[in-house]
Design an enzyme around this catalytic site. Structure first.
Site, PDB file in Angstrom:
ATOM      1  N   TYR A 169      41.724  57.521  86.138  1.00 31.24           N
ATOM      2  CA  TYR A 169      42.791  56.949  85.317  1.00 31.24           C
ATOM      3  C   TYR A 169      42.185  56.154  84.163  1.00 31.24           C
ATOM      4  O   TYR A 169      41.283  55.341  84.340  1.00 31.24           O
ATOM      5  CB  TYR A 169      43.688  56.026  86.149  1.00 31.24           C
ATOM      6  N   GLN A 188      66.825  -4.354  98.841  1.00 23.72           N
ATOM      7  CA  GLN A 188      65.962  -3.192  98.636  1.00 23.72           C
ATOM      8  C   GLN A 188      65.975  -2.807  97.162  1.00 23.72           C
ATOM      9  O   GLN A 188      67.013  -2.885  96.510  1.00 23.72           O
ATOM     10  CB  GLN A 188      66.455  -1.990  99.454  1.00 23.72           C
ATOM     11  N   ASN A 246      42.289  47.665  86.474  1.00 21.77           N
ATOM     12  CA  ASN A 246      42.559  48.912  87.202  1.00 21.77           C
ATOM     13  C   ASN A 246      42.139  50.096  86.326  1.00 21.77           C
ATOM     14  O   ASN A 246      42.451  50.104  85.137  1.00 21.77           O
ATOM     15  CB  ASN A 246      44.057  49.000  87.522  1.00 21.77           C
ATOM     16  N   LYS A 306      66.051   0.931  72.304  1.00 28.43           N
ATOM     17  CA  LYS A 306      67.307   1.691  72.373  1.00 28.43           C
ATOM     18  C   LYS A 306      67.109   3.117  71.854  1.00 28.43           C
ATOM     19  O   LYS A 306      67.553   4.098  72.466  1.00 28.43           O
ATOM     20  CB  LYS A 306      68.411   0.971  71.593  1.00 28.43           C
ATOM     21  N   GLU A 313      57.882  50.041  79.998  1.00 28.01           N
ATOM     22  CA  GLU A 313      56.968  51.186  79.878  1.00 28.01           C
ATOM     23  C   GLU A 313      57.473  52.382  80.680  1.00 28.01           C
ATOM     24  O   GLU A 313      56.862  52.813  81.648  1.00 28.01           O
ATOM     25  CB  GLU A 313      55.557  50.751  80.306  1.00 28.01           C
TER      26      GLU A 313
END
Length: 715
Positions: free
Chosen positions: A107, A347, A383, A455, A483
């Protein structure tokens, strides 16, 4: 123990290439890479980033090294190729030529590409030339206002990663081509790549084809030189000192150059280096936030986090605990909470109290993604793969950049979450309903009616946060079949990396704004302490002068008011009244008067006698106070402005001091007030530029220099 390198040609047997019997699926390697603290990992990254040489062998490249080469374009960091890689690279290249001579059908060597791989040719070199031509499909937008060129830093990262991949000897390319790309890098010659046009499966075909185009001397190829000048291919080769001339690609070489994930993973590496640094910075900012908010440090107690089990949370809490341990702010806050436990909620709000729980999972995601991308940049991802040892070309799909797309999507979510926390903390900091005595908008002027502080910055922060949360949407869910339906699933790795790079930039904007705001708050706490001391001393002085004795020199019952009057000063927020300290509409004078009223009610029969009446002292006390207090407040303010405060800044006694010192002294930022000409944006720019240049790293790490990597003992 045997080691295996470069396609089995050195130091190893064929059998050992197949399966690692101790860790056949590589989960053990992945787990081993996650050992130790995140902070230690960031320190290693910084050390890697600062090394003068990056030596490539195919298997040990780090994201910090990629970021270093990407960011150092002045030639002070060089790339070297390991000579031990040469035999393996040559062997795979020779194998391709031999197979071509033998008529082997492979390929991309004898076939067409992708969905048209049914076509055949014996003109291997011409096929590679055509591959590069048709992949040069990018758009640069020359002459338009919009730039469609990939940043040259990202291109440099891609070049480095692609060299590293090809060095492993599975791709069928000559070593000389890798040397040429290295020369381009070392001489700061950067090919021009299109910003868009890749789906990162079959790799980053379109952008990588422009590197190949420059190497082959295509007439449309362009590069930028060391000073940004535009070069054609011939000029680029000359500037890089490549004397061999343009390359005539041999069979498979064009495919080897373009069929990989280097552009996506290169940019991902750059992004992750900065993200890891920003994650540590967010932990420090959260700790400093606790300091200036008079927070309660028990939210970092190790038992809480040990019982939750998540390592990211445990480390985030331990880092904050280390910063807050011994902090002068925490000592003062503890005293305040003990004296008046009802002055603030029991808290702290979630943005402070649960910051370790919020940041911990983000750090875990960032760490895992960092390791995933580090594996990717050391992978063989094209590849077909040339396996010389078995005399075959293996057709697979390592070009699929899914680790990049998924990692970048996840990191972008983490970045958005960090940004959301910073925005929540910033919003509390500038709001006088929540910030425990700091002025609204962190204003620092004498006249708050002509100073609106941060601000504008708060509006900007809302904008940043909104855009950041939009960017958190995943890219990988938007895959389109490409593709001719051959590439029907694809990773979108580079697109996701680009969006994450945008997110990092926005998080830097938010971190910058918040850091400057925290430095403003630190200075306001310093001013607050000096002003409160001046007020308290004046109230005490006036009390002794007016309340101690009566008209005939006898001790007066009102002398017992002094203690309560001073408590009022301690309890009232200075910035709630200091612009006009004797105003009857402000809380100080109202609460001081209430003390007299309460004592008068308790004074019984004595109150009926003018000489022993507490109530009758109010007018004299207030007149004396009005005569003295404004002058004393202004004197304290003037001393502060000139740097001669009676009380030193608490930040100098804190582990967070190096970061404050860097912002104020090294970068030269100032306390922002409406009385000065500097705008907030000018100061933000100083810090943002330094952050982009990596200058924030050293003071950040200095804050944590004494941390031993463990939480404080539970006792």
């Amino acid at each position: 123990m045997e080691t295996v390198t470069k396609n089995g040609y050195q130091n190893g047997s064929l059998e050992s290439l197949c399966v690692n019997q101790r860790d056949p699926l590589s989960w053990g390697v992945a787990a081993e890479a996650m050992k130790g603290s995140h902070l230690d990992e960031v320190k290693r990254m910084v050390a890697d980033y600062r090394k003068p040489v990056v030596k490539l062998g195919g298997e040990t490249l780090t994201i910090a090294q990629v970021a270093s080469i990407a960011g150092h374009d002045t030639g002070d960091v060089k790339v070297e190729l390991s000579e031990s890689a040469r035999p393996g690279v040559k062997a795979s290249s020779d194998w391709v030529m031999d197979s071509m001579d033998k008529g082997t059908d492979s390929y991309g060597v004898t076939t067409g590409f992708g969905a048209t791989s049914h076509r055949r040719t014996k003109q291997g070199g011409a096929l590679q030339k055509e591959l590069i031509r048709f992949l040069n499909a990018g758009i640069f937008g020359n002459g338009t206002e919009t730039c469609h060129t990939l940043p040259h830093s990202a291109t440099r990262a891609a070049m480095l990663v692609r060299i590293n991949t090809l060095l492993q000897g599975y791709s069928g390319i000559r070593f000389e081509i890798l040397e040429a790309i290295t020369r381009l890098l070392n001489n700061n010659i950067t090919p021009c790549l299109p910003l868009r046009g890749t789906i990162t499966a079959s790799g980053d075909l379109v952008p990588l084809s422009y590197i190949a185009g420059l190497l082959t001397g295509r007439p449309n190829s362009k590069a930028t030189g060391p000073t940004g000048e535009v070069l054609d291919a011939a000029e680029a080769f000359k500037a890089a000192g490549i004397e061999s001339g343009f390359f005539e690609l041999q069979p498979k070489e064009g495919l080897a150059l373009v069929n990989g994930t280097a552009v996506g993973s290169g940019l991902a590496s750059m992004v992750l280096f900065e993200t890891n640094v920003l994650a540590v910075l967010s932990e420090l900012l959260s700790a400093i936030f606790a300091e200036v908010m008079n927070g309660k440090p028990e939210f970092t107690d190790h038992l809480t986090h040990k019982l939750k089990h998540h390592p990211g949370q445990i480390e985030a809490a331990a880092i904050m605990e280390h910063i807050l341990d011994g902090s002068a702010y925490m000592k003062a806050a503890k005293k305040l909470h003990e004296t008046d436990p009802l002055q603030k909620p029991k808290q702290d709000r979630y943005a402070l109290r649960t910051s370790p729980q919020w940041l911990g999972p983000q750090i875990e995601v960032i760490r895992f993604s960092t390791k995933s991308i580090e594996r990717e940049i050391n992978s063989v991802n094209d590849n077909p793969l040339i396996d010389v040892s078995r005399n075959k070309a293996i057709h697979g799909g390592n070009f699929q950049g899914t680790p990049i797309g998924v990692s970048m999507d996840n990191v972008r979510l983490a970045i958005a979450s960090i940004g959301k926390l910073l925005f929540a903390q910033f919003s509390e900091l500038v709001n006088d309903f929540y910030n425990n005595g700091l002025p609204s908008n962190l204003t620092a002027s004498r006249n708050p009616s002509l100073d609106y502080g941060f601000k504008g910055a708060e509006i900007a922060m809302a904008s940043y946060c909104s855009e950041l949360q939009y960017l958190a949407n995943p890219v990988t869910t938007h895959v389109q079949s490409a593709e001719q339906h051959n590439q029907d699933v694809n990773s979108l790795g580079l697109i996701s990396s680009r969006k994450t790079a945008e997110a990092v930039d926005i998080l830097k904007l938010m971190s910058t704004t918040f850091l400057v705001a925290l430095c403003q708050a630190i200075d306001l706490r310093h001013l607050e302490e000096n002003l409160k001391s001046a007020v308290k001393n004046t109230v005490s002085q006036v009390s002794k002068r007016v309340l101690t004795t009566g008209a005939n020199g006898e001790l007066h019952p009102s002398r017992f008011c002094e203690k309560e009057l001073l408590k009022v000063v301690d309890r009232e927020y200075v910035f709630a009244y200091v612009d006009d300290p004797c105003s009857a509409t402000y809380p100080l004078m109202q609460k001081l008067r209430q003390v007299f009223v309460d004592h008068a009610l308790e004074n019984g029969e004595n109150e009926k006698n003018f000489s022993t009446s507490v109530f009758q002292k109010i007018e004299a006390f207030e007149e004396e106070l009005k005569a003295l207090l404004p002058k004393e407040v202004e004197s304290a303010r003037a001393a502060y402005d000139s740097g001669n405060s009676a009380i030193d800044n608490k930040i100098k006694e804190c582990r967070s001091y190096p970061l404050y010192k860097f912002v104020r002294e090294e970068l030269g930022t100032v306390l922002l007030t409406g009385e000065k000409v500097q705008s907030p944006g000018e100061e933000f720019d100083k810090v943002f530029t330094a952050m982009c240049q990596g200058k924030i790293i050293d003071p950040m790490l200095e804050c944590l220099g004494e941390w031993n990597g463990s939480p404080l003992p539970i006792c």
